[in-house]
Scaffold this motif. Structure first.
Motif, PDB file in Angstrom:
ATOM      1  N   SER A  90      31.613  31.408  43.734  1.00  0.00           N
ATOM      2  CA  SER A  90      32.325  30.153  43.434  1.00  0.00           C
ATOM      3  C   SER A  90      31.339  29.047  43.108  1.00  0.00           C
ATOM      4  N   VAL A 144      34.089  39.080  40.933  1.00  0.00           N
ATOM      5  CA  VAL A 144      35.509  38.950  41.309  1.00  0.00           C
ATOM      6  C   VAL A 144      36.350  38.876  40.025  1.00  0.00           C
ATOM      7  N   PRO A 145      37.258  39.832  39.814  1.00  0.00           N
ATOM      8  CA  PRO A 145      37.992  39.884  38.540  1.00  0.00           C
ATOM      9  C   PRO A 145      38.744  38.585  38.217  1.00  0.00           C
ATOM     10  N   SER A 146      39.384  37.964  39.215  1.00  0.00           N
ATOM     11  CA  SER A 146      40.164  36.752  38.911  1.00  0.00           C
ATOM     12  C   SER A 146      39.241  35.617  38.459  1.00  0.00           C
ATOM     13  N   ILE A 147      38.055  35.526  39.046  1.00  0.00           N
ATOM     14  CA  ILE A 147      37.104  34.479  38.622  1.00  0.00           C
ATOM     15  C   ILE A 147      36.617  34.783  37.207  1.00  0.00           C
ATOM     16  N   ARG A 148      36.305  36.044  36.952  1.00  0.00           N
ATOM     17  CA  ARG A 148      35.825  36.418  35.601  1.00  0.00           C
ATOM     18  C   ARG A 148      36.895  36.084  34.551  1.00  0.00           C
ATOM     19  N   ALA A 149      38.138  36.419  34.882  1.00  0.00           N
ATOM     20  CA  ALA A 149      39.215  36.169  33.919  1.00  0.00           C
ATOM     21  C   ALA A 149      39.359  34.668  33.664  1.00  0.00           C
ATOM     22  N   ALA A 150      39.328  33.876  34.734  1.00  0.00           N
ATOM     23  CA  ALA A 150      39.510  32.423  34.568  1.00  0.00           C
ATOM     24  C   ALA A 150      38.335  31.822  33.801  1.00  0.00           C
ATOM     25  N   GLY A 180      38.127  31.324  45.287  1.00  0.00           N
ATOM     26  CA  GLY A 180      37.554  32.665  45.180  1.00  0.00           C
ATOM     27  C   GLY A 180      37.130  33.191  46.545  1.00  0.00           C
ATOM     28  N   ASP A 230      41.286  26.944  39.621  1.00  0.00           N
ATOM     29  CA  ASP A 230      41.641  27.303  41.007  1.00  0.00           C
ATOM     30  C   ASP A 230      41.002  28.617  41.455  1.00  0.00           C
ATOM     31  N   GLU A 231      40.883  29.550  40.513  1.00  0.00           N
ATOM     32  CA  GLU A 231      40.327  30.864  40.878  1.00  0.00           C
ATOM     33  C   GLU A 231      38.905  30.707  41.415  1.00  0.00           C
TER      34      GLU A 231
END
Ligand code: AMP
Length: 579
Positions: A198, A253-259, A192, A187-188
């Motif tokens: 993305s 984007v931190p959330s994308i990197r984390a996912a 994104g 989803d991230e």
């Protein structure tokens, strides 16, 4: 209930569809009754004097045909937080922003659970017919889908593009799982904040899960072509990421990197394999089946203004079949493609008689009558349309739109039981017109296709195109903007320009050109990347890549896009086709 559903029962869905389409007229009456009963307390309907009547005859005599502009004041009140029953009985809590790519500015429309349910019904129906002929196995889908920025309106309602509202819904996710079409990206990535990042990660996820990918999808074909054009530019970087198990620094984007870190692990064998496969291709022909060996087909809307991208898509798809997806809009869905094996050029959409109430304004009659009598022609009902005729479509939906002119022209190609199968023709108001000439989006498309054949002989292609009516010259003239894939010499482009001019065969245009009441057509070849700038402009306005459609005609009020085009002119040619 949907969360519990494991798989979709294809036979049952087809059976349901057969039943409702055998009795389309009755189902239309029932659907109208239901819509009017559920929304009887809405101020809009109350003011029209229906007094509880729900039959089509009373509906048509009391309720006027409207455009979005007519409803704007009502929608604005909803946006501003008025929770009284304005257009619907139950208050609207979500607003859809339409792409706005055809009109230059986004439109706001009511969205509700009922509209979501009709969306799912369309998806399920076409999936059932598709799966009967092209069954997909257990696996994942590479879906180039993107959530747009979700914002709150002044009145506190959620506002996003219609596709974003759909993708965010939990029922949608459960449904995709049941259809074995679960998106391979987290989803991230889908939601994104940066479309470029993305897209890169969608491609990366697709490669990581390459063996599992059963189908490749985007809402509109444009995004599919855009994705694989991007792949051509970034494929080595994608391979590096897979080899090292480290995500490119372009993803910030931190959330994308984390996912992505949960999915991406070092895999030199996979990286080498992809590298070898890509290096072995000739001009990227057959790229998609090479990357995704178990993919059964590509799916997305490929009709209308998307037809232009078919050539490139077929090039990437090689032997993989193309399945043109359904017909709908932010205002609601209309028809499902229940003949998936037909090529996109022949795709039709069978109207689902229980998802809205539909009327049709005959176009041929419309022109004649409006010329002679200057009156608005009478719409006919869903089951009264005639094969071979073109109509403007009028929608009454489950989310507060009553007798709403969608602005699309469709042609009836046949019937599935008693419901019509429609072919999308064009947007009604996308007309190139100076005086007595009238050319639609479709005419422009045909003319560009004809001239592009001359480019194909030079092994070049039209990456994208649009048009404009230039009235600053006397007489006014058509301007066609082309972005071309590579270098083409002046002689060929001059010939393309003449060919474009000659290919507008509308009698009004030809006669006006002959007497110079319309000046020579101008072909302006724009610099590489110009249409990417236009796309970025719309994304900046909050449009979603998923719903993006290149505007095929740029009017004088669409100043920014016109500016982008005019700032990027490489060469320009005037037609000598009419001497
Ligand atoms: P939007 O306003 O972004 O919801 O876009 C809806 C519009 O996209 C429709 O009114 C049509 O003009 C176009 N569209 C949607 N589905 C199709 C289709 N299957 N074929 C051609 N055009 C389509």
């Amino acid at each position: 209930m949907l969360e519990k559903m494991e798989t979709v029962d294809v036979d049952e869905l087809i059976e349901e569809f057969e039943t409702i389409t055998k009795d389309a007229e009755r189902i239309q009456r029932e659907t109208l009754r239901k819509i009017l009963e559920e929304n009887a307390s809405a101020e809009y309907l109350q003011n029209l004097g229906l007094n509880g009547r729900t039959d089509p005859e009373s509906f048509k005599s009391c309720v006027p045909l409207v455009t979005h502009e007519d409803l704007q004041p009502y929608i604005q009140r909803i946006i501003d937080g008025d929770i009284s029953p304005i257009l619907t009985g139950k208050p609207i809590t979500t607003i859809s922003r339409s792409s706005g790519t055809t009109q230059g500015k986004p439109k706001f429309l009511p969205f509700n659970d009922e509209l979501m349910e009709t969306t799912l019904q369309i998806f399920r129906t076409s999936y059932a017919f598709r799966n009967r002929e092209f069954p997909i196995g257990k696996g994942k889908a590479l879906q180039f889908i993107y959530g747009s920025k979700q914002s709150k309106t002044k009145g506190g309602l959620n506002a996003g593009t219609a596709t974003t509202n759909v993708y965010r819904s939990s029922t949608f996710k459960a449904e995709m799982k049941a259809m074995q079409s679960q998106c391979c990206s987290p989803d991230e990535v889908i939601f994104g904040p940066d479309f470029h990042q993305s897209l890169y990660c969608h491609l990366l996820c697709g490669l990581i899960f390459r063996e599992e990918i059963q189908l490749v999808f985007s809402t509109f074909a444009h995004s599919l072509v855009h994705a694989f054009r991007t792949f051509e530019l970034v494929w080595e970087e994608l391979c590096d990421d897979i080899r090292e198990g480290v995500l490119s620094s372009r993803i910030t984007v931190p959330s994308i990197r984390a996912a992505m870190s949960k999915i991406l692990k070092p895999n030199p064998e996979l990286a080498d394999l992809i590298h070898k496969k890509c290096s072995g291709l000739s001009n990227w022909y057959g790229l998609i089946p090479e990357l995704f060996p178990n993919a059964k087909y590509l799916s997305g809307i490929m009709t209308g203004s998307m037809e232009h991208y078919l050539k490139k898509l077929r090039h990437y798809a090689g032997d993989l079949p193309l399945m043109s997806a359904d017909y709908g809009s932010s205002e609601g869905w209309i028809g499902a493609n229940v003949n998936p094996s037909l090529p996109p050029e022949l795709a039709t959409f069978a109207v689902l008689p229980n998802i809205g109430y539909f009327e049709f304004i005959p176009q041929r009659l419309g022109n004649l009558e409006s010329q002679v009598l200057c009156i608005e022609p009478k719409p006919v009902g869903l089951t009264e349309v005639k094969v071979g005729e073109e109509y403007e479509i009028i929608v009454t939906n489950v989310a507060g739109l009553y007798r709403y002119r969608l602005g699309d022209v469709v042609k009836v190609m046949g019937f599935h039981n008693s419901t019509p199968e429609l072919k999308f023709i064009c947007r009604r108001n996308l007309l190139l017109t100076i005086n007595i000439d009238k050319n639609t989006e479709k005419d422009l498309q045909l003319s560009v296709d004809e001239a592009a054949q001359l480019l194909a002989e030079e092994k070049q292609e039209v990456v994208d195109f649009t048009s404009h009516v230039d009235l600053s010259t006397d007489p006014g003239h058509y301007v066609i903007f082309w972005e071309v894939s590579g270098e083409v010499n002046d002689e060929v482009l001059k010939e393309c320009c003449n060919c474009l001019d000659r290919s507008f065969v509308d009698a009004g245009y030809v006669s006006a050109r002959k007497v110079n009441a319309i000046g020579p057509l101008e072909l302006r070849v724009v610099l590489k990347g110009t249409f990417q700038q236009i796309l970025d402009h719309y994304l900046g306005l909050g449009a979603a890549l998923s719903q993006f459609k290149t505007p095929r005609c740029v009017g004088p009020t669409n100043k920014t896009v016109l500016q982008i085009l005019c700032n990027n002119i490489g060469k320009s040619y005037f037609s000598t086709a009419y001497g």
